[in-house]
Design an enzyme around this catalytic site. Structure first.
Site, PDB file in Angstrom:
ATOM      1  N   SER A 165       0.853  -1.197   0.000  1.00 40.36           N
ATOM      2  CA  SER A 165       0.000   0.000   0.000  1.00 40.36           C
ATOM      3  C   SER A 165       0.882   1.238   0.000  1.00 40.36           C
ATOM      4  O   SER A 165       2.030   1.190   0.467  1.00 40.36           O
ATOM      5  CB  SER A 165      -0.862   0.005   1.271  1.00 40.36           C
ATOM      6  OG  SER A 165      -1.464   1.260   1.473  1.00 40.36           O
TER       7      SER A 165
ATOM      8  N   TYR B  92      -1.321  -0.496  10.488  1.00 40.77           N
ATOM      9  CA  TYR B  92      -1.631  -0.853   9.091  1.00 40.77           C
ATOM     10  C   TYR B  92      -0.470  -0.467   8.178  1.00 40.77           C
ATOM     11  O   TYR B  92       0.034  -1.295   7.402  1.00 40.77           O
ATOM     12  CB  TYR B  92      -2.926  -0.182   8.619  1.00 40.77           C
ATOM     13  CG  TYR B  92      -3.210  -0.507   7.167  1.00 40.77           C
ATOM     14  CD1 TYR B  92      -3.542  -1.800   6.778  1.00 40.77           C
ATOM     15  CD2 TYR B  92      -3.106   0.462   6.167  1.00 40.77           C
ATOM     16  CE1 TYR B  92      -3.770  -2.127   5.448  1.00 40.77           C
ATOM     17  CE2 TYR B  92      -3.333   0.150   4.834  1.00 40.77           C
ATOM     18  CZ  TYR B  92      -3.667  -1.142   4.473  1.00 40.77           C
ATOM     19  OH  TYR B  92      -3.878  -1.474   3.156  1.00 40.77           O
TER      20      TYR B  92
HETATM   21  P1  NDP Z   1     -11.598  -5.964   0.482  1.00 34.08           P
HETATM   22  O1  NDP Z   1     -12.017  -5.738   1.882  1.00 34.08           O
HETATM   23  O2  NDP Z   1     -12.583  -5.784  -0.600  1.00 34.08           O
HETATM   24  O3  NDP Z   1     -10.978  -7.439   0.337  1.00 34.08           O
HETATM   25  C1  NDP Z   1     -10.178  -8.014   1.326  1.00 34.08           C
HETATM   26  C2  NDP Z   1     -10.090  -9.516   1.091  1.00 34.08           C
HETATM   27  O4  NDP Z   1      -9.229 -10.080   2.105  1.00 34.08           O
HETATM   28  C3  NDP Z   1     -11.450 -10.201   1.219  1.00 34.08           C
HETATM   29  O5  NDP Z   1     -11.604 -11.153   0.196  1.00 34.08           O
HETATM   30  C4  NDP Z   1     -11.371 -10.912   2.565  1.00 34.08           C
HETATM   31  O6  NDP Z   1     -12.091 -12.133   2.540  1.00 34.08           O
HETATM   32  C5  NDP Z   1      -9.870 -11.210   2.671  1.00 34.08           C
HETATM   33  N1  NDP Z   1      -9.487 -11.408   4.062  1.00 34.08           N
HETATM   34  C6  NDP Z   1      -9.386 -10.468   5.043  1.00 34.08           C
HETATM   35  N2  NDP Z   1      -9.108 -11.062   6.227  1.00 34.08           N
HETATM   36  C7  NDP Z   1      -9.052 -12.400   5.973  1.00 34.08           C
HETATM   37  C8  NDP Z   1      -8.846 -13.545   6.794  1.00 34.08           C
HETATM   38  N3  NDP Z   1      -8.613 -13.461   8.120  1.00 34.08           N
HETATM   39  N4  NDP Z   1      -8.849 -14.767   6.208  1.00 34.08           N
HETATM   40  C9  NDP Z   1      -9.080 -14.887   4.889  1.00 34.08           C
HETATM   41  N5  NDP Z   1      -9.282 -13.847   4.063  1.00 34.08           N
HETATM   42  C10 NDP Z   1      -9.280 -12.623   4.608  1.00 34.08           C
HETATM   43  O7  NDP Z   1     -10.336  -5.008   0.273  1.00 34.08           O
HETATM   44  P2  NDP Z   1      -9.387  -4.735  -1.006  1.00 34.08           P
HETATM   45  O8  NDP Z   1      -9.710  -5.604  -2.138  1.00 34.08           O
HETATM   46  O9  NDP Z   1      -9.364  -3.276  -1.212  1.00 34.08           O
HETATM   47  O10 NDP Z   1      -8.001  -5.125  -0.349  1.00 34.08           O
HETATM   48  C11 NDP Z   1      -7.144  -6.119  -0.861  1.00 34.08           C
HETATM   49  C12 NDP Z   1      -5.730  -5.831  -0.399  1.00 34.08           C
HETATM   50  O11 NDP Z   1      -5.330  -4.569  -0.909  1.00 34.08           O
HETATM   51  C13 NDP Z   1      -5.569  -5.723   1.125  1.00 34.08           C
HETATM   52  O12 NDP Z   1      -4.351  -6.361   1.481  1.00 34.08           O
HETATM   53  C14 NDP Z   1      -5.497  -4.232   1.376  1.00 34.08           C
HETATM   54  O13 NDP Z   1      -4.755  -3.917   2.538  1.00 34.08           O
HETATM   55  C15 NDP Z   1      -4.807  -3.762   0.129  1.00 34.08           C
HETATM   56  N6  NDP Z   1      -4.984  -2.369  -0.257  1.00 34.08           N
HETATM   57  C16 NDP Z   1      -6.236  -1.810  -0.366  1.00 34.08           C
HETATM   58  C17 NDP Z   1      -6.367  -0.481  -0.740  1.00 34.08           C
HETATM   59  C18 NDP Z   1      -7.698   0.193  -0.807  1.00 34.08           C
HETATM   60  O14 NDP Z   1      -7.716   1.450  -0.735  1.00 34.08           O
HETATM   61  N7  NDP Z   1      -8.783  -0.510  -0.965  1.00 34.08           N
HETATM   62  C19 NDP Z   1      -5.185   0.315  -1.116  1.00 34.08           C
HETATM   63  C20 NDP Z   1      -3.942  -0.369  -0.962  1.00 34.08           C
HETATM   64  C21 NDP Z   1      -3.859  -1.660  -0.575  1.00 34.08           C
HETATM   65  P3  NDP Z   1     -13.129 -12.629   3.687  1.00 34.08           P
HETATM   66  O15 NDP Z   1     -13.635 -11.411   4.411  1.00 34.08           O
HETATM   67  O16 NDP Z   1     -14.184 -13.363   2.930  1.00 34.08           O
HETATM   68  O17 NDP Z   1     -12.323 -13.528   4.553  1.00 34.08           O
HETATM   69  C1  8X3 Z   2      -5.042   1.534   1.655  1.00 27.12           C
HETATM   70  C2  8X3 Z   2      -4.659   2.919   1.276  1.00 27.12           C
HETATM   71  O1  8X3 Z   2      -4.406   5.290   2.143  1.00 27.12           O
HETATM   72  O2  8X3 Z   2      -6.167   3.910   3.115  1.00 27.12           O
HETATM   73  O3  8X3 Z   2      -3.928   0.733   1.791  1.00 27.12           O
HETATM   74  O4  8X3 Z   2      -3.861   3.516   3.671  1.00 27.12           O
HETATM   75  S1  8X3 Z   2      -4.765   3.939   2.628  1.00 27.12           S
END
Ligand code: NDP
Ligand code: 8X3
Length: 252
Positions: free
Chosen positions: A137, A150
Site C-alpha cells: 500500500s 496498518y
Molecule cells: P476488500 O475488503 O474488498 O478485500 C479483502 C479480502 O481479504 C477479502 O476477500 C477478505 O475475505 C480477505 N481477508 C481479510 N481477512 C481475511 C482472513 N482473516 N482470512 C481470509 N481472508 C481474509 O479489500 P481490497 O480488495 O481493497 O483489499 C485487498 C488488499 O489490498 C488488502 O491487502 C489491502 O490492505 C490492500 N490495499 C487496499 C487499498 C484500498 O484502498 N482498498 C489500497 C492499498 C492496498 P473474507 O472477508 O471473505 O475472509
Molecule cells: C489503503 C490505502 O491510504 O487507506 O492501503 O492507507 S490507505
C-alpha cells in the site's frame, strides 16, 4: 496448458476482480477467503470447477490453510502465480486511542499469514519458475495519522518482497510489491466497522482507483516476458497526491 494463479482474499475487491481478469484470459484460479458463500458464487461466475477452485479458510489459521491447500484438486496443483492479496486495516484512530486487538489482527493477517502462505507455496513456485505478487500500500511509504500498524504491516510486505527476491535469485521466480493508494472497495467498510457514511465521504468525487484497475495492473505484471521483474509499482488515482507534512500548533 493453462497457467494457474492462487489469489488470496478473492471474495471481494481486488482479489475478486483479479480472478475474473485472469480467468477471462485463459488462466485457472484458486480463490480464497472466509466467506464460503461468496466463493461458491464466484466459482460459478468464473465458469465452474474446471476454471476455478474455491478454498474457504481463515488465512490466520495455519492448520486450516494447510488442510485447504492439501485438498486442492490435482488439476489446480501446479501454481504459477501467488497473489498475496488478503488483508485489512482496522480503525483510523491514532495509536493512543486504537485497540491492541485490532493491531494484532492486522499483524496476523497482513504479515504472519502472508509469510506463512508464501513459505507453503515457495517450493512449487520455484519448481515452476513462477511469480509472487504481494499487495502492499502507499501506507507503507507515506505515514499518516491513524495509519500506525496498518502502514507498518504494509511496509513489512514491501520489504519482505525485496528480500525474498534476493533469496530466490537464479531460480527464475519473480517477486513484485504493489503499492496502491486510494481504491474503492469494501476495505473502507471493514476499516470503519461498516460505516457507510464514512465510505461515501471518503470516495465522494475522488474518482478512486477501482478493483478492475488493480486487476489490469496485476495482469500486466504477471504477463511480462519471464526475464523482467517489476520490483514494485506505486499507483494512485489522479485525484490523490502526497499529503503535506502535518504541523501541530500551540493554541494562541
Ligand atoms: P476488500 O475488503 O474488498 O478485500 C479483502 C479480502 O481479504 C477479502 O476477500 C477478505 O475475505 C480477505 N481477508 C481479510 N481477512 C481475511 C482472513 N482473516 N482470512 C481470509 N481472508 C481474509 O479489500 P481490497 O480488495 O481493497 O483489499 C485487498 C488488499 O489490498 C488488502 O491487502 C489491502 O490492505 C490492500 N490495499 C487496499 C487499498 C484500498 O484502498 N482498498 C489500497 C492499498 C492496498 P473474507 O472477508 O471473505 O475472509
Ligand atoms: C489503503 C490505502 O491510504 O487507506 O492501503 O492507507 S490507505
Amino acid at each position: 496448458m493453462p497457467k494457474t494463479a492462487l489469489i488470496t482474499g478473492a471474495t471481494s475487491g481486488f482479489g475478486e476482480a483479479t480472478a475474473k481478469k485472469f480467468v477471462a484470459n485463459g488462466w485457472k484460479v484458486i480463490v480464497t477467503g472466509r466467506r464460503a458463500d461468496r466463493l461458491a458464487t464466484l466459482v460459478e461466475t468464473l465458469g465452474g470447477p474446471t476454471k476455478a477452485h474455491g478454498a474457504s479458510f481463515d488465512i490466520r489459521d495455519e492448520a486450516a490453510m494447510n488442510t485447504a491447500l492439501d485438498a486442492v484438486p490435482e488439476d489446480f496443483r501446479g501454481v504459477d502465480l501467488l497473489i498475496n492479496n488478503a488483508g485489512l486495516a482496522l480503525g483510523t484512530a491514532p495509536a493512543p486511542e486504537s485497540k491492541l486487538d485490532d493491531w494484532k489482527t492486522m499483524i496476523d493477517t497482513n504479515i504472519t499469514a502472508l509469510v506463512t502462505m508464501t513459505k507453503r507455496m515457495l517450493p512449487t513456485l520455484m519448481e515452476r519458475k513462477g511469480a509472487i505478487i504481494n499487495i502492499s500500500s502507499t501506507a507503507a511509504l507515506y505515514p499518516y495519522m491513524g495509519g500506525n500498524v496498518y502502514g507498518a504491516s504494509k511496509a513489512f510486505v514491501k520489504h519482505f518482497s525485496y528480500n525474498l527476491r534476493c533469496d530466490v535469485v537464479g531460480s527464475g521466480v519473480r517477486v513484485t510489491s504493489v503499492e496502491p493508494g486510494l481504491c474503492e472497495s469494501e476495505f473502507t467498510l471493514v476499516r470503519t466497522g461498516g460505516n457507510q457514511a464514512a465510505y461515501d465521504a471518503l470516495y465522494k468525487g475522488a474518482e478512486a482507483i477501482q478493483p478492475e484497475d488493480i486487476a489490469e495492473t496485476l495482469w500486466w505484471v504477471a504477463t511480462l516476458p519471464p526475464h523482467i521483474n517489476i520490483n514494485d509499482i506505486e499507483l494512485m488515482p489522479v485525484s490523490q497526491t502526497w499529503a503535506g507534512f502535518n504541523i501541530h500548533r500551540k493554541p494562541a
